[in-house]
Design an enzyme around this catalytic site. Structure first.
Site, mmCIF file in Angstrom:
data_model
loop_
_atom_site.group_PDB
_atom_site.id
_atom_site.type_symbol
_atom_site.label_atom_id
_atom_site.label_comp_id
_atom_site.label_asym_id
_atom_site.label_seq_id
_atom_site.Cartn_x
_atom_site.Cartn_y
_atom_site.Cartn_z
ATOM 1 N N ASP A 155 -1.572 4.359 -5.711
ATOM 2 C CA ASP A 155 -0.292 4.436 -5.994
ATOM 3 C C ASP A 155 0.794 5.298 -6.496
ATOM 4 O O ASP A 155 1.518 5.437 -5.719
ATOM 5 C CB ASP A 155 0.245 2.984 -6.344
ATOM 6 C CG ASP A 155 -0.559 1.926 -5.658
ATOM 7 O OD1 ASP A 155 0.928 1.254 -4.661
ATOM 8 O OD2 ASP A 155 -1.256 1.868 -6.222
ATOM 9 N N GLY B 240 0.362 -1.051 -0.072
ATOM 10 C CA GLY B 240 -0.071 -0.584 0.135
ATOM 11 C C GLY B 240 1.259 1.566 0.040
ATOM 12 O O GLY B 240 1.891 1.091 1.036
ATOM 13 N N ARG C 243 10.424 -1.122 -5.039
ATOM 14 C CA ARG C 243 9.683 -1.674 -5.544
ATOM 15 C C ARG C 243 9.663 0.067 -7.101
ATOM 16 O O ARG C 243 10.027 1.252 -6.084
ATOM 17 C CB ARG C 243 8.504 -1.454 -4.893
ATOM 18 C CG ARG C 243 7.936 -3.176 -4.370
ATOM 19 C CD ARG C 243 6.510 -3.170 -3.699
ATOM 20 N NE ARG C 243 5.849 -3.100 -4.821
ATOM 21 C CZ ARG C 243 4.437 -3.291 -5.375
ATOM 22 N NH1 ARG C 243 3.195 -3.186 -3.882
ATOM 23 N NH2 ARG C 243 3.385 -4.278 -5.779
#
Length: 347
Positions: A235, A45, A89
């Protein structure tokens, strides 16, 4: 059930890969373990990743402080750690936002001890700010609905993905408190089933009525007028409102437009990437084929089957009814409206 907690110079993370069957926590005493947790989706998240990254940089600074480096050498080494954390990420902009915000303190501090204190205070502030932002997002989002409705959501944008009550699920929870929720339909969300595993679990724990559907049922649910709104997280949001979210969101947006159902994005201002003109430049993470080839160790495809596994897609702003932030709602977002919103709130 808290996503993370900072205590005794350690970051304690709830391992979300084990939920809902096992509640297990990971004790991170070094920044590499936090980076690994981000990569593995043990913490996930966008807002939660940002906060975890800020604490990871504190852990990196604590490790380096034992080496008796000069301040300039210390900063250079810390920069390497920052880059290693950032590589965990690529899509969630909160990761880079939090690392830039914390690393910028190296230019204003003069000693290692001063910097470590500032890094820790800033990480705690990022965490607490997200708690407050979630509440505001929930209140602004719930105010959009004047009567009881059914809502569809995708992936997990709740307390498990943030530091507070959640973004999309924060809207749903506040709306539920105001007796505005009839039913929440949660897409299972391939490939890791964040909706089936996490959103259903979280809403059930909060007493919100929830029904899980497979991703490919959403269109039929819309056609049969079983939902009146879609609320999802994000995101990364480009300056024109194009939004990256968990893979499958774009499909929902196209279906929603066909069925005249409003789709709302719920995200804090930290999820905006104002350096990107539009969503074409948003980097899309592609994850391991194993996440599609099996579920919890059980094979779902023939051995060594080639897999295309992007973790996110980008929904054009034209498909979005509104972006719900902690400062208010940007209705029918465009680059001009978002620019005016930034100026109005001095963001």
């Amino acid at each position: 059930m808290k996503t993370m907690s900072w205590t005794a110079k350690q970051l304690i993370l709830l391992d979300q890969t084990k939920l809902p069957l096992i509640e297990e926590y990971i004790t991170c005493t070094d920044y590499q373990r936090v980076a690994l947790a981000i990569k593995r989706l043990e913490v996930r998240g966008a807002p939660a990743i940002g906060a975890a990254a800020a604490f990871a940089l504190v852990l990196a600074a604590l490790e380096l402080s034992a080496q008796q480096l000069s301040y300039s050498e210390f900063v250079n080494q810390l920069k390497n750690c920052q880059q290693e954390i950032a590589a965990a990420r690529p899509t969630a902009v909160n990761l880079f936002w939090a690392l830039e915000k914390t690393f910028a303190l190296t230019a204003t501090c003069q000693t290692v001890a001063e910097l470590i204190t500032a890094l820790e205070q800033t990480a705690l502030s990022i965490y607490q700010d997200d708690v407050q932002a979630n509440q505001k997002i929930g209140e602004y989002g719930a105010a959009l609905f004047t009567e009881q409705i059914n809502i569809l959501t995708h992936c997990n944008a709740g307390a498990l993905a943030t530091c507070g009550i959640g973004t999309a699920l924060g809207v749903i929870k506040v709306a539920h408190q105001q007796h505005k929720i009839g039913m929440v339909y949660a897409d299972e969300t391939r490939p890791l089933l964040q909706g089936a595993r996490l959103t259903s679990f979280e809403l059930q724990q909060a007493g919100v009525p929830v029904t899980v559907i497979t991703d490919n049922m959403a269109g039929w649910v819309m056609k049969n007028k079983m939902i009146q709104a879609i609320v999802v997280g994000a995101d990364r949001i480009a300056q024109n409102g194009d939004t990256a979210n968990k893979i499958g969101t774009y499909s929902l947006a196209v279906l929603a437009k066909e069925h005249q159902i409003p789709l709302y994005i719920a995200a804090p201002i930290s999820t905006f990437d104002f350096s990107l003109v539009d969503g074409e430049a948003i980097p899309i993470e592609e994850r391991s084929a194993l996440e599609v080839q099996s579920i919890q160790g059980v094979a779902t495809t023939p051995p060594a089957m080639p897999v295309f596994n992007p973790a996110f897609d980008v929904t054009p702003a034209a498909y979005i009814q509104g972006i719900i932030t902690e400062y208010g709602v940007i209705q029918q977002p465009t680059a001009a409206k978002i620019l005016a919103f930034r100026k109005q709130h001095q963001l």
